[in-house]
Structures are given as C-alpha cells and as structure tokens.
Design an enzyme around this catalytic site. Sequence first.
Site: not given
Ligand code: GLA
Length: 728
Positions: A202, A446, A479-481, A551
């Site tokens: 990460w 998390r 945005k699909w996280d 990120d």
């Molecule tokens: C992840 C994504 C970030 C943001 C956060 C929100 O870490 O990579 O860009 O969207 O989640 O919790």
Amino acid sequence: MPISFDKERRIFKIDSLNSTYAIGVFRGEFLVHLYYGKKIPDTNLIHTAFRGGFASISPLTASTADDGYFSTDIQPMEYACNGSGDYRLAALSIKDSEGRSTTDIRYVDHKIYSGKPKLKDLPHTYCNSDDEADTLEIYAVDKFTGAKVTLCYTAFKNHSIITQSVKIENTGTEAFEIEKVASCCVNFPSMSYNMVNLYGTWLRERTAQTRHLAHGIQSIASKRGSSSHNHNPFVALVDDKGGEDYGDAFGFNFVYSGNFAIDIETDYMDCTRLVMGINPIDFTWVLEPGEEFQAPEAVMAYSANGLGEMSRTFHDFYSNNLIRGTWKKKKRPLLINSWEGSGFSFDDETLVRYARQAKELGCELLVMDDGWFGVRNSDNCSLGDWYVNEKKLNGPLSKLIERVNAEGMEFGIWFEPEMISPDSDIYRAHPDWCVHVEGRDISPGRQQYVIDMTRQDVRDNIFNQMYDVLSKNNIAYLKWDYNRPISEPASMSLDKKHQKEFFHRFILGTYELMDRITSAFPNILFESCAGGGGRYDPGMLYYMPQTWCSDNTDPIERLRIQFGTSMCYPASSMGAHVSACKRTGLETKAAVALWGTFGYELDPKHLTEEDKEIVKKTSALYHKYYDLTHYGDLYRIIAPTEDEFKCAWSFVAKDKSETLLTVIIKNRTPHNFLNVRLKGLDENKMYQNEADGEIYSGALLMNAGINLTLGGDINGGMNFMVYFKEVK
Ligand code: GLA
C-alpha cells in the site's frame, strides 16, 4: 491467416503482428512447445523440441519408450501435466475420484477460425471485428478421468499479442477435482533472460524490479483474494543483453483480479518454463460429469525492441481490445475528489463550495468520496448500508446533485460494495453474510470485514441498494473501492467438498456484480480502486476503464509507481491527481499527474491566489495535451529506479507530429548539466520547441538530445515540460 496448421509436420504456427508461437504434435499425441519469438516464415521447427543427454533415470513415456529419447522430464511440454514424468512446473493437475493426481493429456483434435470467443463469466480481451484475429482451439484428453482440455490461442494481426485460455470439461462418469489449472505454460530454450516484475505494498505499488533468472523456481503470487498491492499479475522476460530499447522482450499479464501465481523455472538444461494462472494454493474445483471449468485469460506481448515497445504493445492492445463501453475513447472529465481535502468531514455546503471553487479552476466533475452513507463519519462503520445519510447532507442526494450541477459541475460518488462493517445494519441483520470460518475469530482489517460475494442473495442485496442510489440520482462517475484483503476464507453457502472453491467463486461473484452494475449504467464513468492500486489488473480494466493508481500522491514517490504501472497498463487507465502534499510545487505535481487521467485531490479553499493561477494553467494543459497523453505512445527515457537525481518520459503522437517531454528532478543534482535524448521521433521530421521557437530535426533530438541546463541550480522537485511540434 495468422494461424495455420502444417499437416505434414503436424505443427501449429500462431502468428501475431511481429511474433510467432509454434506448437508441435509429436507422434500424433504429445503437444510440445517449439518456438516463441520474432516472426518467422516457415515451420521446420520440430528439432527445437529435442534435448539430448537426459538422465537415464528419467521416465520414458510408455508409448515412446522404444525411441528412447522422448521424456516429459525434459521435453518442452506445451501444457505440462502433473505426475506423468514431468517434474518441472505443471500447468495442470487433476485428482481423480480415488484421490490420485496423475494427469496425462494427449492431443485429439483442433479447430482454427476467425475472431475470438467470449470467456464465460470472466473478463477477456476481444476483437472489434472477426478479421482482427484468428483463434486456435486444441483439444486434448486425459483418457483415464475423461478430462477434456481445450487450449485456446488467439493471435492478433495488428498487435504483437497472443492470448491463451484453458477450459476443462468432465466427459467421464466420475467427478474429479482440478488442483491446478494454469492459463499458459511457455517454454524457452535458454535462461539468458532478466525477469521484470512489479512489487510493492500500500502506498508503494508496482515498483519495477529486475533480476537475472537463476536455476530453480522464481515466483510472484497473491493469496490475498485480490491481485494485490504486493505483486501485480505481470512478468516480463527480457533478453539479458537487452533492456528498455533493445532485445527480445516477452510480457505476460493475467486477466484476473484474484489469487494468482506466476512461476518461472529454469532446469538443468538451462531451459526456462513460465506458468501463469490461478494460484493453486487455496484452490480446488470439483467438476461433476458434464460440467466445465473456464480458466481466465493470459495475455502475451512480444517485442524485438525491448521493454519499451512491449509496453506500448500492451497499451495499444488494452486501449483497443480490453477497455470497453462509452468511455473507451470518450474524453474523460477533469475531476476533483473530496477525499484528501476533507476525508469524512463534509456536508452539502462543503461539497457545493468545492464544486463552485473547483469549477473556477477548470474542473468538470466533483467526486463525493467515502462518508455519505449509513452513519459513516469515520472508517469504523456502515459499509454495506448503501443508503444516503440525509442528515449529513441536509436533504436528499438529488438536491445536493442539483446544486452541484447548477455550479456547472457533474457529480461522482464512492462505493465499496464487497465490504461490510461489523457496525452496520446489514451485518446486524445478516451476520452470516461476512466471509468467516464459523467458530473462529474474524480478523478485522481497517475495522471492516469482507462480504460474501459467492452468494447470490448477497450480490442481489448489494445490487439493489446500489441500483436505488444510481437510478434516482444524476451520477456521472463511480469510484469502486476495495480496502482490505480476505482472511478466514470460507463461505456458509459452500459445503466441505466445495469450500476450496471459495476464492475463485468470490471473484466470479465480484465480476457478476460489476457486470450488472456497469451494464445497467453504461454512461457512468467507473474507476476501480483498492486502497489505491491494490487491484490494478486487466480484469478490472474490462469493467472499468480507469484505476486509482495509488493512495500515495507524493509526486516524487509516484514516479516509481507510475513507471512500474506503465509496464503494461496504458496512461489513459492510470488514476493520477494533484494533491496538497508539500514535497514539490504545484507545477511539478501537475507534470506527474498529467501522465495519467489527471484531477485534483485537495480542498480548493486552501489555495492562494497564486496557486489558483497555477491550477488554472495546468487544467488548461490537461486539455491541450489530452490526445497526446491518452492516445499517443509512451517512451520511458530515464527510470526513477535507475537515476538518483532525475526521471524522464515522453508521449509521442502516433503520426510523430508532436511530442511532450517531461523531466522531473527528484533530488538536488551536484551539477547543473541536464541533457536529455528524446525517443520515438521521426528522424527526418523537423520539430519546433514551443517555448523558444528553436527548430531541430528528429535525428538531432534523439541523438544529440536537448540541453535543459539552466543558469542557476537544478533543484530537487523541479520539472521541465518541453513540447515540440512538427514544422513542415
Ligand atoms: C481508499 C481509497 C482512497 C479513499 C479511501 C476512502 O483508501 O484508495 O482514495 O477513497 O479509501 O475510505
């Protein structure tokens, strides 16, 4: 025809634009790999399969024992089987109903046709028209179990690309278990290669690492349930005397977003075998009589001119034959995302202010990131409760979007569909819906769990919730996280016989949900994300044309990430934003983000008047260079991992009429001399430097280079963007 069968020699020749891949049918039954490399015209290749001097203790395959020279122990088997005398990496291992894993497939037939078939329930590359490619299906059977194996190869006429996928059918009368099914198994008659792979974690995804092949097995893999931050499902083998611009380069990329393994073995004959597929650890698949199993697709790219051309081959191929839908070639909006600027602390007024201020700076779309649903004001709750927090937004979402639209901005939203918070209404109602092993502790990541995507009822629930939000609101972007790996992998819906199918079923469930959502909302621009770039793979790009790269938005650290990412993924897919991080000035941050999809990740209220002028200028550059960076060719010039001080790359228009060179100074240099040789231009064309009007030939720029030395110091954090246009 890119694919032909030489009946006399019994050799399949699979030709892409610049490569040939050849397979022989030895003695009418053994599939042996004969060649992969630069395109060749003829098929007199059977000699390449024979290796002399194997150990007398090597088992001889029974039907060839009289010849005394054919042993699967050393022959380059096209799809190596476990347990029948080949002790190197196996591509296939099938356990029969009595628990024995000896597998032995023999050729029975084949078919060659134009076009490329779809892969059932899996992402795959495609032909825009049938005349773009030929497909070869080779059928082989393990007589003992009745396993029918289809090896499916497609060769593209306009790209140096061959794809392979594998299907297993149970044509017998007893169930069997697939213990391992690779998607490709490629043999090379040498080990004179460097292996390039993309490792990280990460905030540090996809750093390119190069090592020479050594005797034994070298592997990269994921067991996390996703393709992962740690190892990308990509490997290149490049001639050890070559590199970025010279030598044979073979790229292997797996169209899959779950557990994978890429293993490379070099044997005592100094030969190499590469096997890529679903990770066999934590995998078995039970196949009942009459059932079939489709393994995902492998993409193989070849270049005779090093890694740079191999990368451009992937970029063009993915832009034209993997990415789909409305946004494939449509200009993407310049966006601003609320996450780094405001985190969970926003309300309707904050977002409308963002929209108003960002519009003035040149933005076109506002993304409301995490924190709009359930009662989520931190990362400890509400995932799975995909209903709008109207208290936080002071009213319905539609009202907020109307206000954002009234500012002249489109609206985007964030979801994390495969997750469930222990503190959520959905978890309280369905505690069995999270991935877990009954009776064992569940490991939070998390502060969240993973929701069980293998279950239809779970997928329907998430689909309905998402559909409700998306169908009632004017949403232009999603945005699909996916923010944690899977632990305690098991599903309450699977019995003990099928429990080891969990990981693959999870990914199939994810793909099904993505397919339903993206098909229901074809005009939404989707961007995949997984805690940054934890799931940046071709599987995701099939559903969503762009991926949030990392990120980490520090422009200097981003260089390594973006360089590595560019090994196989096109710039148009690479989510890159300017953030408020302090390392460099705004111009350098913009120069780095302009490599990718471009946008902002900051609160505009913190910008000074001077900053605002810079942001307006860089927003204009996004439009100016859009075609060049999205449809042009990428040239890596100085890699950040190779040079302590600087890093450089360029985009060149397909017709070589313009180029944009970017140089970033990472650290203060001990000298003030900066000369960069450009790449990819037409030697005979004349180019004008837009900044000072000077005119140079392509030959000069590529050989003598351009001197960017300044009068003063060249300091860390500086950037140079130099644009040249052809003059006639
Ligand atoms: C992840 C994504 C970030 C943001 C956060 C929100 O870490 O990579 O860009 O969207 O989640 O919790």
